[in-house]
Design an enzyme around this catalytic site. Structure first.
Site, PDB file in Angstrom:
ATOM      1  N   LYS A 144      -8.331   7.725 -19.147  1.00  0.00           N
ATOM      2  CA  LYS A 144      -8.457   8.326 -20.570  1.00  0.00           C
ATOM      3  C   LYS A 144      -7.122   8.389 -21.498  1.00  0.00           C
ATOM      4  O   LYS A 144      -6.570   6.984 -21.589  1.00  0.00           O
ATOM      5  CB  LYS A 144      -8.731   9.805 -20.294  1.00  0.00           C
ATOM      6  CG  LYS A 144     -10.044   9.790 -19.286  1.00  0.00           C
ATOM      7  CD  LYS A 144     -11.233   9.033 -19.567  1.00  0.00           C
ATOM      8  CE  LYS A 144     -12.060   9.167 -18.395  1.00  0.00           C
ATOM      9  NZ  LYS A 144     -12.586  10.332 -17.872  1.00  0.00           N
ATOM     10  N   ARG A 174       0.930  -1.237  -0.220  1.00  0.00           N
ATOM     11  CA  ARG A 174      -0.155  -0.038   0.119  1.00  0.00           C
ATOM     12  C   ARG A 174       1.038   1.320  -0.144  1.00  0.00           C
ATOM     13  O   ARG A 174       0.523   2.324  -0.388  1.00  0.00           O
ATOM     14  CB  ARG A 174      -1.052   0.200   1.242  1.00  0.00           C
ATOM     15  CG  ARG A 174      -1.805   1.090   1.300  1.00  0.00           C
ATOM     16  CD  ARG A 174      -3.091   1.141   2.046  1.00  0.00           C
ATOM     17  NE  ARG A 174      -3.260   0.177   3.000  1.00  0.00           N
ATOM     18  CZ  ARG A 174      -2.517   0.651   4.181  1.00  0.00           C
ATOM     19  NH1 ARG A 174      -1.837   1.699   4.505  1.00  0.00           N
ATOM     20  NH2 ARG A 174      -2.905  -0.372   5.138  1.00  0.00           N
ATOM     21  N   TYR A 184     -16.197  18.427 -15.893  1.00  0.00           N
ATOM     22  CA  TYR A 184     -16.438  17.152 -15.692  1.00  0.00           C
ATOM     23  C   TYR A 184     -17.490  16.976 -14.522  1.00  0.00           C
ATOM     24  O   TYR A 184     -17.151  17.393 -13.442  1.00  0.00           O
ATOM     25  CB  TYR A 184     -15.013  16.308 -15.335  1.00  0.00           C
ATOM     26  CG  TYR A 184     -15.426  14.914 -15.166  1.00  0.00           C
ATOM     27  CD1 TYR A 184     -15.831  14.071 -16.315  1.00  0.00           C
ATOM     28  CD2 TYR A 184     -15.206  14.289 -13.855  1.00  0.00           C
ATOM     29  CE1 TYR A 184     -15.826  12.793 -16.046  1.00  0.00           C
ATOM     30  CE2 TYR A 184     -15.425  13.061 -13.760  1.00  0.00           C
ATOM     31  CZ  TYR A 184     -15.761  12.199 -14.934  1.00  0.00           C
ATOM     32  OH  TYR A 184     -15.974  10.800 -14.670  1.00  0.00           O
ATOM     33  N   ASP A 211      -6.768  20.001 -13.794  1.00  0.00           N
ATOM     34  CA  ASP A 211      -7.272  18.751 -14.360  1.00  0.00           C
ATOM     35  C   ASP A 211      -6.737  18.917 -15.985  1.00  0.00           C
ATOM     36  O   ASP A 211      -7.567  19.550 -16.543  1.00  0.00           O
ATOM     37  CB  ASP A 211      -8.676  18.201 -13.992  1.00  0.00           C
ATOM     38  CG  ASP A 211      -9.071  17.026 -14.801  1.00  0.00           C
ATOM     39  OD1 ASP A 211      -8.549  16.552 -15.665  1.00  0.00           O
ATOM     40  OD2 ASP A 211     -10.184  16.429 -14.416  1.00  0.00           O
TER      41      ASP A 211
HETATM   42  C1  LIG Z   1     -12.745  10.664 -16.537  1.00  0.00           C
HETATM   43  C2  LIG Z   1     -12.357  11.952 -16.033  1.00  0.00           C
HETATM   44  C3  LIG Z   1     -12.297  12.117 -14.618  1.00  0.00           C
HETATM   45  C4  LIG Z   1     -12.455  11.271 -13.781  1.00  0.00           C
HETATM   46  O1  LIG Z   1     -11.635   9.878 -14.009  1.00  0.00           O
HETATM   47  P1  LIG Z   1     -11.871   8.471 -13.425  1.00  0.00           P
HETATM   48  O2  LIG Z   1     -10.787   7.912 -13.905  1.00  0.00           O
HETATM   49  O3  LIG Z   1     -13.081   8.158 -14.308  1.00  0.00           O
HETATM   50  O4  LIG Z   1     -12.271   8.478 -12.027  1.00  0.00           O
HETATM   51  C5  LIG Z   1     -11.941  13.378 -14.210  1.00  0.00           C
HETATM   52  N1  LIG Z   1     -11.686  14.529 -15.113  1.00  0.00           N
HETATM   53  C6  LIG Z   1     -11.860  14.443 -16.160  1.00  0.00           C
HETATM   54  C7  LIG Z   1     -11.582  15.456 -17.267  1.00  0.00           C
HETATM   55  C8  LIG Z   1     -12.194  13.316 -16.945  1.00  0.00           C
HETATM   56  O5  LIG Z   1     -12.557  13.210 -18.309  1.00  0.00           O
END
Ligand SMILES: *Cc1c(COP(=O)(O)O)cnc(C)c1O
Length: 388
Positions: A208, A58, A110, A183
């Site tokens: 992604k 962990r 998001y 992000d």
């Molecule tokens: C998909 C996404 C997230 C969340 O990520 P997960 O891996 O699904 O938890 C956060 N921000 C953006 C811009 C996203 O496209």
């Protein structure tokens, strides 16, 4: 000592990526690292750890460290931490704001982030302020007036493809003592490096484009300053709260990263061409994509991004919900599914997911452009749009 890895200085990131961060397995010489499966590690007779870096999985393992080092390198940051999902990474950053503190988040981003922050802040007695970043002055004033502990941006935003001015917002955050986290999932570190524009941290959903094959959930946060208070909290939070990425997922992510630059190159080129095609199409009202000169923040996007504008775009088709759903339903190559950044192209009707109150236009289709041949992508949209 023999050279075990292509060392970073002087090498292009494409080369680093192609080698999965470099280095072969010490024990066997394998060019691909093994998947560490052990959760615990032995001590010797004197009760010393056999390897001081390995206690319990962990905390850390060799594969996390290798992958984090590669991502930190890509971002131009000092340290990265992998998480079990993008949301787990967001949660770790958001929890740096203590009860009684203030979090300023860009609105129209998001949906999962907005929803989570609303619930977390309400529970933890954190004041949550949501503000649009499209009008820079309004957003800067909001920082000065509310003196947030953390400012959260998403560049480009999903699904509106808005581009916030990271440089100017970072400067104001520094003046006001706020931590800025961006992000940059929809851009990838190859296109946008928020840390070089002054942000303190950058976050990605590795689910992604970083992984790029729609076969794992993961998240990553990278810091410009590994000695900051916020970073110490995040590091500790991952270990104690335990939202670690599995070893197998980490291994898949590292494999996905080997082709990141190739995938991003193709996806960018496809997205630009598809955006231009859609922009000129009589059945299309508007295309939201920062690479088009008609985009309100095109010049700003150009000043911050290199090599393209990402593989996400949204299109407002002429008509209402029925027309949008008809186009989505008529697409063959573009799969009707949520998520983005995979090799396969996807289309999503966000209004169906988020509903009326979200402010998502009912005729909006969000498109994640994959690596298929551009002619096939265009002809699929051409035939689908002819249905309305
Ligand atoms: C998909 C996404 C997230 C969340 O990520 P997960 O891996 O699904 O938890 C956060 N921000 C953006 C811009 C996203 O496209």
């Amino acid at each position: 000592m023999s050279k075990t890895s292509p060392s970073a200085p002087g090498l292009h990131v494409d080369s680093l990526l192609a080698h999965g961060g470099g280095g072969y397995d010490r024990a066997t010489g394998a060019v691909v690292p093994p998947i560490p499966t052990a959760t615990t590690f032995v001590r010797d007779e004197a009760y010393e750890l056999r390897d001081p870096g390995h206690l319990y999985s962990r905390d850390d393992n060799a594969l996390f460290l290798k992958t984090e080092k590669l991502i930190a390198e890509l971002e131009g940051g000092t340290e990265s931490r992998l998480f079990a999902s993008g949301m787990a990474a967001i949660a770790a950053v958001a929890r740096t704001v203590k009860p009684g503190g203030t979090l300023l988040v860009q609105s129209r981003i998001y949906w999962g982030t907005t929803l989570f922050l609303r619930k977390l802040c309400a529970r933890n007695n954190v004041a949550l302020i949501e503000a649009e970043a499209g009008d820079l002055q309004v957003f800067l004033d909001e920082i000065s007036v509310t003196k947030p502990d953390l400012v959260w941006l998403e560049v480009p935003s999903n699904p509106f493809l808005e581009v916030a001015d990271i440089r100017n917002i970072a400067t104001r955050c520094k003046e006001m003592g706020a931590v800025l986290c961006v992000d940059a999932t929809a851009a990838t570190p190859l296109i946008l490096k928020p840390l070089s524009l002054g942000a303190d941290m950058v976050m990605h959903s590795a689910t992604k484009t970083l992984n790029g094959h729609s076969d794992l959930l993961g998240g990553v946060v990278t810091t410009a300053d590994a000695d900051s208070e916020a970073w110490a909290f995040i590091r500790e939070e991952r270990k104690l709260a335990g939202a670690v990425l599995g070893s197998f997922e980490t291994w898949l992510l590292l494999r996905g990263l080997r082709t990141l630059s190739l995938r991003v190159e193709r996806m960018n080129a496809n997205t630009r061409a598809l955006a231009e095609f859609l922009h000129a199409h009589p059945k299309v009202e508007t295309v939201l994509y920062p690479g088009l000169s008609s985009h309100p923040q095109h010049d700003l996007a150009e000043s911050m991004m290199t090599g393209g504008f990402g593989s996400l775009l949204s299109v407002l088709v002429k008509g209402r919900k029925e027309e949008a759903l008809k186009v989505a339903g008529a697409l063959d190559l573009f799969q009707r599914a949520t998520s983005l950044g995979g090799t396969e192209s996807l289309v999503e009707h966000r209004f169906t997911i988020e509903g009326e109150s979200s402010g998502i236009p009912e005729n909006l289709l969000r498109i994640s452009v994959g690596i298929e041949h551009i002619d096939d992508q265009i002809s699929d949209f051409d035939q689908a749009l002819s249905e309305i």
